[in-house]
Design a protein around this motif. Sequence first.
Motif, PDB file in Angstrom:
ATOM      1  N   HIS A 234       0.800  -1.227   0.000  1.00 29.62           N
ATOM      2  CA  HIS A 234       0.000   0.000   0.000  1.00 29.62           C
ATOM      3  C   HIS A 234       0.832   1.275   0.000  1.00 29.62           C
ATOM      4  O   HIS A 234       0.269   2.359  -0.221  1.00 29.62           O
ATOM      5  N   GLY A 235       2.129   1.190   0.271  1.00 33.00           N
ATOM      6  CA  GLY A 235       2.905   2.399   0.479  1.00 33.00           C
ATOM      7  C   GLY A 235       2.516   3.053   1.800  1.00 33.00           C
ATOM      8  O   GLY A 235       1.950   2.428   2.699  1.00 33.00           O
ATOM      9  N   ASN A 236       2.831   4.328   1.915  1.00 35.63           N
ATOM     10  CA  ASN A 236       2.506   5.114   3.096  1.00 35.63           C
ATOM     11  C   ASN A 236       1.205   5.865   2.819  1.00 35.63           C
ATOM     12  O   ASN A 236       1.159   6.727   1.945  1.00 35.63           O
ATOM     13  N   MET A 237       0.148   5.547   3.552  1.00 35.92           N
ATOM     14  CA  MET A 237      -1.152   6.194   3.388  1.00 35.92           C
ATOM     15  C   MET A 237      -1.390   7.272   4.431  1.00 35.92           C
ATOM     16  O   MET A 237      -2.534   7.677   4.660  1.00 35.92           O
ATOM     17  N   SER A 238      -0.343   7.701   5.105  1.00 38.70           N
ATOM     18  CA  SER A 238      -0.436   8.673   6.192  1.00 38.70           C
ATOM     19  C   SER A 238      -1.263   8.099   7.340  1.00 38.70           C
ATOM     20  O   SER A 238      -1.049   6.966   7.758  1.00 38.70           O
ATOM     21  N   SER A 239      -2.255   8.804   7.862  1.00 38.99           N
ATOM     22  CA  SER A 239      -2.848   8.456   9.158  1.00 38.99           C
ATOM     23  C   SER A 239      -3.461   7.061   9.263  1.00 38.99           C
ATOM     24  O   SER A 239      -3.405   6.452  10.338  1.00 38.99           O
ATOM     25  N   PRO A 240      -4.082   6.478   8.216  1.00 42.28           N
ATOM     26  CA  PRO A 240      -4.636   5.133   8.418  1.00 42.28           C
ATOM     27  C   PRO A 240      -3.606   4.016   8.419  1.00 42.28           C
ATOM     28  O   PRO A 240      -3.925   2.882   8.794  1.00 42.28           O
ATOM     29  N   THR A 241      -2.360   4.303   8.039  1.00 46.51           N
ATOM     30  CA  THR A 241      -1.405   3.235   7.767  1.00 46.51           C
ATOM     31  C   THR A 241      -1.128   2.379   8.994  1.00 46.51           C
ATOM     32  O   THR A 241      -1.074   1.142   8.908  1.00 46.51           O
ATOM     33  N   VAL A 242      -0.939   2.981  10.145  1.00 44.46           N
ATOM     34  CA  VAL A 242      -0.648   2.196  11.347  1.00 44.46           C
ATOM     35  C   VAL A 242      -1.852   1.338  11.731  1.00 44.46           C
ATOM     36  O   VAL A 242      -1.692   0.251  12.298  1.00 44.46           O
ATOM     37  N   LEU A 243      -3.069   1.770  11.370  1.00 39.59           N
ATOM     38  CA  LEU A 243      -4.252   0.940  11.622  1.00 39.59           C
ATOM     39  C   LEU A 243      -4.271  -0.274  10.695  1.00 39.59           C
ATOM     40  O   LEU A 243      -4.731  -1.360  11.094  1.00 39.59           O
ATOM     41  N   PHE A 244      -3.765  -0.131   9.466  1.00 36.00           N
ATOM     42  CA  PHE A 244      -3.623  -1.291   8.583  1.00 36.00           C
ATOM     43  C   PHE A 244      -2.673  -2.317   9.219  1.00 36.00           C
ATOM     44  O   PHE A 244      -2.913  -3.523   9.132  1.00 36.00           O
ATOM     45  N   VAL A 245      -1.600  -1.835   9.839  1.00 37.25           N
ATOM     46  CA  VAL A 245      -0.658  -2.732  10.507  1.00 37.25           C
ATOM     47  C   VAL A 245      -1.346  -3.420  11.696  1.00 37.25           C
ATOM     48  O   VAL A 245      -1.236  -4.643  11.877  1.00 37.25           O
ATOM     49  N   LEU A 246      -2.055  -2.644  12.502  1.00 35.67           N
ATOM     50  CA  LEU A 246      -2.762  -3.211  13.654  1.00 35.67           C
ATOM     51  C   LEU A 246      -3.843  -4.198  13.217  1.00 35.67           C
ATOM     52  O   LEU A 246      -4.098  -5.196  13.908  1.00 35.67           O
ATOM     53  N   ALA A 247      -4.467  -3.947  12.069  1.00 33.13           N
ATOM     54  CA  ALA A 247      -5.484  -4.874  11.569  1.00 33.13           C
ATOM     55  C   ALA A 247      -4.881  -6.249  11.298  1.00 33.13           C
ATOM     56  O   ALA A 247      -5.501  -7.287  11.581  1.00 33.13           O
ATOM     57  N   GLY A 248      -3.672  -6.278  10.751  1.00 34.36           N
ATOM     58  CA  GLY A 248      -2.995  -7.554  10.536  1.00 34.36           C
ATOM     59  C   GLY A 248      -2.712  -8.275  11.833  1.00 34.36           C
ATOM     60  O   GLY A 248      -2.824  -9.513  11.917  1.00 34.36           O
ATOM     61  N   MET A 249      -2.365  -7.529  12.869  1.00 27.67           N
ATOM     62  CA  MET A 249      -2.098  -8.146  14.164  1.00 27.67           C
ATOM     63  C   MET A 249      -3.379  -8.658  14.813  1.00 27.67           C
ATOM     64  O   MET A 249      -3.387  -9.728  15.440  1.00 27.67           O
ATOM     65  N   LEU A 250      -4.470  -7.916  14.668  1.00 29.82           N
ATOM     66  CA  LEU A 250      -5.759  -8.396  15.181  1.00 29.82           C
ATOM     67  C   LEU A 250      -6.146  -9.715  14.518  1.00 29.82           C
ATOM     68  O   LEU A 250      -6.715 -10.611  15.161  1.00 29.82           O
ATOM     69  N   ARG A 251      -5.818  -9.825  13.242  1.00 26.82           N
ATOM     70  CA  ARG A 251      -6.174 -11.032  12.487  1.00 26.82           C
ATOM     71  C   ARG A 251      -5.278 -12.214  12.843  1.00 26.82           C
ATOM     72  O   ARG A 251      -5.743 -13.352  12.951  1.00 26.82           O
ATOM     73  N   ASP A 252      -3.978 -11.978  13.068  1.00 22.45           N
ATOM     74  CA  ASP A 252      -3.002 -13.061  13.122  1.00 22.45           C
ATOM     75  C   ASP A 252      -2.466 -13.395  14.515  1.00 22.45           C
ATOM     76  O   ASP A 252      -2.000 -14.515  14.741  1.00 22.45           O
ATOM     77  N   ALA A 253      -2.481 -12.441  15.431  1.00 22.40           N
ATOM     78  CA  ALA A 253      -1.757 -12.633  16.695  1.00 22.40           C
ATOM     79  C   ALA A 253      -2.542 -13.480  17.695  1.00 22.40           C
ATOM     80  O   ALA A 253      -3.777 -13.420  17.769  1.00 22.40           O
TER      81      ALA A 253
END
Length: 352
Positions: free
Chosen positions: A308-327
């Motif tokens: 996705h590249g850097n999407m500014s403010s939502p980007t860290v939520l995209f990262v957290l979404a992956g952790m919610l799914r996988d961790a």
Amino acid sequence: MSQAVFLNRIGTAVPPNEVHGTFRGFAETLIPPGLERRLFARMADRAGIERRWSVLRPDGRPGLVDDEGFYAPGGFPSTRSRMQRWEAEAPALALRAIAGLGDAAAGITHLVTASCTGFAAPGLDHAICAALGLEESVARTNIGFMGCQAGIVALRLAHDTVRADPRARVLVVNLELCTLHLQERPEVEQLLCFLLFGDGCSAAIVSAEPEGLRIDGFRSTLLPEAREQIAWRVGDNGFDMVLSGEVPKSLARALPARLPQILEGGAAEEFALWAVHPGGRSVIDAVAESCRPPEGALGHSRAVLRDHGNMSSPTVLFVLAGMLRDAAAGLRGVALAFGPGLSAEAMRFTTV
């Protein structure tokens, strides 16, 4: 005992148009043939980005960006035109991200929106309320111009709201259309900056319901010695972005001394999850080298940057979404994002 607060669910959305190759090809045409063009190509190859998404449809012909002439060579749009496009495109993308929350989006009492790439009044908050049929009493807050770190700032506001009223159910929407701010300039550093950014939106629910990630605390940090290394100002032809190549070095110097406060006395190896905002490959590398997270802990950040590249403010939520799914449950984590100032925002959390 203080009220426990949870980040329950995250929905994400990007526009349908993949533009990384088109934007890169156009950027190269702005640089005269020779050493600087070769430098640009080498740095672009190393960026760790394979795809970026835009509300603009790519043209594909040499020297052109989009198929409707929004970025006409020699006639890039005014700030007014870019804001009109943001206002037209933003609500639909926000609703796609909110749809990813499913029935978790029911019963909203508060709405927090964040963006630094577009402004209108009545704005995105009003459009979301109308589309979702929210109660007229929903408390609305808009966060503007805080850059990439606004994702964590918005979560902090939602966290404080729920601590004050455990009945609150907060919808947090971070939406950026970064590709509306492309500039027709030949400087390599500026073009590499544009080559980082894409469009995207995240939606999240924060409440007292014990599901998702328990939010354990926040930490804000200012680095005034690097004040002008990230800057974002309104210009006549879009917003003018400064993203210095010195940012990774500044973070690498500053983070080790501040890490004990960010982690509230914990050691880096005690935090299995590191949701680092992927502001660029060199930014992720700087955090890896200076903070020494566990091996592989930055995998989600690198994957979001790649796709996705850097999407500014939502980007860290995209990262957290992956952790919610996988961790797995019971893992401690820290989220880090950076913005103008130079400044940093951190959030500690635990999976439940």
